[in-house]
Design an enzyme around this catalytic site. Structure first.
Site, short mmCIF file in Angstrom:
data_model
loop_
_atom_site.label_atom_id
_atom_site.label_comp_id
_atom_site.label_asym_id
_atom_site.label_seq_id
_atom_site.Cartn_x
_atom_site.Cartn_y
_atom_site.Cartn_z
N HIS A 82 -10.12 -17.73 -14.69
CA HIS A 82 -10.91 -16.52 -14.47
C HIS A 82 -12.24 -16.67 -15.19
O HIS A 82 -12.28 -17.10 -16.34
CB HIS A 82 -10.18 -15.29 -15.01
CG HIS A 82 -10.98 -14.05 -14.86
ND1 HIS A 82 -11.02 -13.33 -13.68
CD2 HIS A 82 -11.82 -13.40 -15.71
CE1 HIS A 82 -11.83 -12.30 -13.82
NE2 HIS A 82 -12.33 -12.32 -15.05
N ASP A 161 -5.79 -0.23 -12.02
CA ASP A 161 -7.10 -0.77 -12.44
C ASP A 161 -8.17 -0.44 -11.41
O ASP A 161 -9.31 -0.16 -11.76
CB ASP A 161 -7.02 -2.29 -12.63
CG ASP A 161 -8.39 -2.87 -12.96
OD1 ASP A 161 -8.92 -2.53 -14.03
OD2 ASP A 161 -8.95 -3.62 -12.14
N ARG A 168 -14.67 4.23 -14.36
CA ARG A 168 -15.48 3.68 -15.47
C ARG A 168 -16.88 3.32 -15.00
O ARG A 168 -17.86 3.51 -15.71
CB ARG A 168 -14.80 2.42 -16.04
CG ARG A 168 -13.54 2.73 -16.85
CD ARG A 168 -12.77 1.44 -17.14
NE ARG A 168 -13.57 0.45 -17.80
CZ ARG A 168 -13.42 -0.88 -17.66
NH1 ARG A 168 -12.47 -1.37 -16.89
NH2 ARG A 168 -14.20 -1.72 -18.28
N SER A 183 -8.30 -4.74 -18.05
CA SER A 183 -8.58 -4.76 -16.62
C SER A 183 -8.44 -6.18 -16.06
O SER A 183 -7.73 -6.44 -15.09
CB SER A 183 -10.00 -4.21 -16.40
OG SER A 183 -10.49 -4.52 -15.14
N LYS A 187 -4.90 -8.00 -13.81
CA LYS A 187 -4.97 -8.67 -12.50
C LYS A 187 -4.43 -10.10 -12.58
O LYS A 187 -3.75 -10.57 -11.68
CB LYS A 187 -6.41 -8.66 -11.99
CG LYS A 187 -6.81 -7.26 -11.49
CD LYS A 187 -8.27 -7.16 -11.15
CE LYS A 187 -9.11 -6.98 -12.37
NZ LYS A 187 -10.40 -6.35 -12.20
#
Ligand code: URA
Length: 434
Positions: A82, A161, A168, A183, A187
């Site tokens: 990620h 999320d 947000r 968050s 995932k």
């Protein structure tokens, strides 16, 4: 349990229990807690923070708020990566085939881009015919057979999320380390991989502008992942300037293929090899990071990474022509050279401005649902540390609309900062936390 009490507790700086966090996340996912209470709570977290236990509880509750991907049918230690998002960051396109070529399975779920950083799915979608939606059994079968698949994140993954992020986004509560970390990691956990490598970007083009915040984010994400029983490693990498030379979807795919042929820009190759090596270690194909680096480099030099890329693209319906210089990717109608007007060293190249210029050309989305122009973008021929002479090409703008080209040109010129003195290049990989 009452939501006003949970908000009040956090407002007053007290810790929330696991039961309170689970109640909150359930209410976010099923819609029983209204937006105004969720935003009040998020603002309280913004100011008061969360301790590591609360942050882990939040991430886990969110991860299990919807569909969770089960990868156990695929043999081997499944790994994922990620990036917290950067300009020109196409490492995923290089890293998936390199890692897959060493026998480590990569079942990648990626997102579309929003704002000045591009999304991996958008990049793959610039390849004609490439399918990013796939039925779950086909996804598992592809990963089992060729060790690599990339799909768009399922709509049912982490619904809590999805709703919380949208709230947000419009309540000035994105910039909170526990909220970002939970968050992202919710995932990753729901996507099922056993090993997760995080590339946390630091600099003008990144979410985290300072080393301190990036390091804190990385450590928080590692703590969440390990708390969920996953193996996690993180790199902190520089995002003061774009990664590689290409910014824009098809241009970035082309650069990724060039890199897999050993002809990519050195910074992209360096970061891709390091991320791949970290994934190979987590995937248990090498006992040490040095052995893993050798494996990653061998996959690149032998061309096996490219073979793996071709297999994945073909299996997912993508049509490329490797005998063409553009590989058959979409090309823009206008290619405009931006020239240097004096002899100077490039001191700085503002990644955020380059990202904004590419977005203005149509390479990114300002709002969810905006249509992307895959062909447009910017090729950066000169980067920080380079000496340029008057008349040298700094960059090439690829555009389809003369009006947008003019706007992008102004921002691009603003992004370059020059110096009369030689400039030292900053290290790309700042730190590894494993
Ligand atoms: N990316 C995410 O997925 N979540 C955040 O909160 C910020 C960036």
């Amino acid at each position: 349990m009452k939501m006003p009490y949970i908000i009040e507790k956090k407002r007053d700086g007290k810790d929330l229990s696991r039961e309170e966090i689970e109640f909150l996340v359930r209410g976010i996912a099923d819609g029983t807690i209204p937006d105004y209470q969720i935003s009040a709570w998020a603002m309280a977290v913004y100011f008061r923070g969360m301790n590591p236990r609360e942050t882990r509880d939040l991430a886990l509750a969110m991860a299990y708020s919807g569909e969770v991907i089960e990868l156990s049918a695929v043999e081997g230690v499944k790994v994922d990566k990620h990036s917290t998002g950067g300009v020109g960051d196409k490492t995923t396109l290089v890293v998936i085939p390199l890692v897959a070529a060493t026998g480590v399975p990569v079942a990648k779920m990626s997102g579309r881009g929003l704002g000045h950083t591009g999304g991996t799915i958008d990049k793959f979608e610039s390849i004609t015919g490439f399918k990013v939606e796939m039925a779950y059994p086909a996804f598992l079968q592809q990963v089992s057979q060729i060790k690599a698949a990339v799909v768009s994140q399922s709509g049912n993954l982490v619904p809590a999320d999805k709703r919380l992020y949208a709230i947000r986004d419009v309540t000035a509560t994105i910039d909170s380390i526990p909220l970002i970390a939970s968050s992202v990691m919710s995932k990753k956990i729901a996507s099922g991989a056993e090993g997760i490598v995080l590339d946390v970007k630091v600099g003008s083009g990144a979410f985290m502008k300072s080393y301190e915040k990036a390091s804190q984010l990385a450590k928080t994400m590692i703590d969440i992942g390990r708390g969920a029983g996953r193996k996690v490693a993180a790199l902190l990498s520089n995002m003061d300037q774009p990664l590689g030379n290409a910014v824009g979807n098809a241009l970035e795919v082309k650069e990724a293929i060039d890199t897999l042929q050993g002809q990519g820009p050195p910074d992209l190759e360096e970061l891709s090899l390091e991320l791949a090596a970290q994934m190979i270690v987590l995937g248990e194909k090498a006992a040490s990071i040095n052995d893993a680096r050798d494996l990653a480099r061998a996959a690149l030099k032998s061309g096996l990474g490219l073979v793996s890329w071709k297999q994945m693209v073909e299996t997912q319906g993508g049509e490329l022509n490797y005998s063409l210089p553009s590989y058959g990717l979409p090309e823009a109608a206008i290619k405009e050279r931006i020239l240097a007007d004096k002899r100077a060293y490039i001191e700085n190249l503002d990644a955020l401005k380059i990202g904004q210029a590419a977005m203005l050309l149509g390479a990114g989305r300002e709002r969810l649902g905006d249509i992307i122009d895959y062909a447009v973008g910017i090729e950066l021929l000169k980067k920080p540390g380079d000496l340029v002479e008057a008349g040298d090409t700094l960059a090439i703008i690829h555009a389809n609309d003369p009006g947008r080209l003019e706007m992008a040109r102004k921002i691009l010129l603003d992004a370059y900062h020059f110096s009369d003195e030689a400039v030292e290049k900053k290290p790309l990989i700042i730190e590894t936390i494993s």
